[in-house]
Design an enzyme around this catalytic site. Structure first.
Site, PDB file in Angstrom:
ATOM      1  N   ASP A 159     -39.831  20.763  43.663  1.00  0.00           N
ATOM      2  CA  ASP A 159     -39.412  19.376  43.733  1.00  0.00           C
ATOM      3  C   ASP A 159     -40.036  18.823  45.027  1.00  0.00           C
ATOM      4  O   ASP A 159     -40.404  19.595  45.918  1.00  0.00           O
ATOM      5  CB  ASP A 159     -37.881  19.344  43.788  1.00  0.00           C
ATOM      6  CG  ASP A 159     -37.337  17.962  44.049  1.00  0.00           C
ATOM      7  OD1 ASP A 159     -37.603  17.079  43.236  1.00  0.00           O
ATOM      8  OD2 ASP A 159     -36.663  17.780  45.078  1.00  0.00           O
ATOM      9  N   ASP A 217     -39.155  15.312  46.947  1.00  0.00           N
ATOM     10  CA  ASP A 217     -38.262  14.633  47.887  1.00  0.00           C
ATOM     11  C   ASP A 217     -37.077  15.535  48.233  1.00  0.00           C
ATOM     12  O   ASP A 217     -36.290  15.886  47.360  1.00  0.00           O
ATOM     13  CB  ASP A 217     -37.726  13.326  47.269  1.00  0.00           C
ATOM     14  CG  ASP A 217     -38.846  12.362  46.893  1.00  0.00           C
ATOM     15  OD1 ASP A 217     -39.823  12.286  47.645  1.00  0.00           O
ATOM     16  OD2 ASP A 217     -38.734  11.681  45.862  1.00  0.00           O
TER      17      ASP A 217
HETATM   18  P1  B16 Z   1     -38.972   6.711  42.530  1.00  0.00           P
HETATM   19  P2  B16 Z   1     -37.579  14.261  43.523  1.00  0.00           P
HETATM   20  C1  B16 Z   1     -36.611  11.790  43.158  1.00  0.00           C
HETATM   21  O1  B16 Z   1     -37.642  12.638  43.620  1.00  0.00           O
HETATM   22  C2  B16 Z   1     -35.694  11.413  44.308  1.00  0.00           C
HETATM   23  O2  B16 Z   1     -34.977  12.546  44.749  1.00  0.00           O
HETATM   24  C3  B16 Z   1     -34.725  10.358  43.860  1.00  0.00           C
HETATM   25  O3  B16 Z   1     -33.909   9.954  44.954  1.00  0.00           O
HETATM   26  C4  B16 Z   1     -35.485   9.147  43.305  1.00  0.00           C
HETATM   27  O4  B16 Z   1     -34.576   8.171  42.807  1.00  0.00           O
HETATM   28  C5  B16 Z   1     -36.396   9.631  42.191  1.00  0.00           C
HETATM   29  O5  B16 Z   1     -37.273  10.631  42.672  1.00  0.00           O
HETATM   30  C6  B16 Z   1     -37.243   8.497  41.634  1.00  0.00           C
HETATM   31  O6  B16 Z   1     -38.122   8.075  42.635  1.00  0.00           O
HETATM   32  O7  B16 Z   1     -38.019   5.574  42.609  1.00  0.00           O
HETATM   33  O8  B16 Z   1     -39.919   6.836  43.717  1.00  0.00           O
HETATM   34  O9  B16 Z   1     -39.711   6.764  41.207  1.00  0.00           O
HETATM   35  O10 B16 Z   1     -36.435  14.696  44.352  1.00  0.00           O
HETATM   36  O11 B16 Z   1     -37.444  14.572  42.042  1.00  0.00           O
HETATM   37  O12 B16 Z   1     -38.922  14.677  44.101  1.00  0.00           O
HETATM   38 MG    MG Z   2     -35.397  16.191  45.419  1.00  0.00          MG
END
Ligand code: B16
Ligand code: MG
Length: 233
Positions: free
Chosen positions: A24, A26
């Site tokens: 993953d 974030d």
């Molecule tokens: P976006 P991951 C996720 O990334 C985030 O943890 C989450 O907080 C966010 O809402 C989601 O991506 C969508 O991101 O708005 O930039 O498309 O943790 O799966 O790497």
């Molecule tokens: Mg994450």
């Protein structure tokens, strides 16, 4: 003699057959989970919607639209307003990732990537974010990963297994040959549903069902991780 059946089929995966690790992004490779939170908090404050860090915990790793739906609860908004709020949050988030550099990689990530390369284990990113490719570029790891599955790759978000199944396919691997490293409960559920090993990053209490929980990736070496996964069988 009483033979205890494994609690779920995933524990029958064999750690010595692992050929890929799906990270993953974030909250696992860098601190962008915090930036997502702050962008949502700013939007919620502007809209007078109740939100705080605690509420954000349940939304870790959850896709953009689904996160907004949780925050607005049963309040009714026209669909244009929903879209505008998603766009606004994304603008705040995109502003906050502008200055990301390779120094923002969490400690231990590069060493673990090197270990995996040495061991011939493939590396993928499996992120719900539509901004994942930008972040990967800014972190300077684009040439170190073999595949990227992001918020554009599949329709059903985590906890559906789709993003990790998609990443495994890009790597040319079976789900049982993959480990997922995740900071979100929704991501661990997605990994389990995909039939993969699930490693949680964060407090133990966040991951009642992960195969293994680590506080972070600092000092984590591949041999050691594989040995730990072998002990859970
Ligand atoms: P976006 P991951 C996720 O990334 C985030 O943890 C989450 O907080 C966010 O809402 C989601 O991506 C969508 O991101 O708005 O930039 O498309 O943790 O799966 O790497
Ligand atoms: Mg994450």
């Amino acid at each position: 003699m009483n033979v205890k059946e494994p609690e779920n089929q995933y524990l029958t995966n064999n750690p010595s057959e692992i050929r890929g690790v799906i990270f993953d992004l974030d909250g696992v490779l860098t601190d962008t989970a915090e930036y997502h939170y702050r962008a949502w908090q700013k939007l919620a404050d502007e809209e007078g919607l109740p939100f705080n860090r605690e509420a954000n915990e349940a939304l870790r790793g959850v896709a953009r639209r689904e996160t907004l739906m949780h925050i607005i609860g049963n309040r009714q908004y026209p669909k244009e307003k929903i879209q505008e709020m998603m766009d606004r949050k994304n603008r705040y988030y995109v502003e906050s990732i502008e200055d990301i550099t390779p120094n923002d990689l969490f400690p231990g990530v590069l060493q673990l990537f090197d270990d995996l390369k040495q061991a011939g284990i493939k590396i993928a990113i499996g992120s719900a974010s539509k901004n994942a490719r930008t972040v990967v570029q800014k972190l300077g790891i684009a040439d170190k990963v073999d595949a990227i599955a992001d918020g554009y790759s599949v329709d059903r978000p985590k906890p559906a297994p789709d993003i990790f199944l998609f990443a495994a396919k890009l790597l040319g691997l079976q789900p049982a040959q993959c480990v997922v490293v995740e900071d979100a409960a929704a991501g661990v559920e997605a990994a389990l549903a995909a039939g993969m090993f699930a490693v949680g990053i964060g407090p133990q209490s966040r991951f009642p069902r992960a195969h293994l929980v680590l506080s972070d990736l600092s000092g984590v070496r591949w041999d050691d991780l594989q040995a730990k996964l072998s002990r859970i069988r």
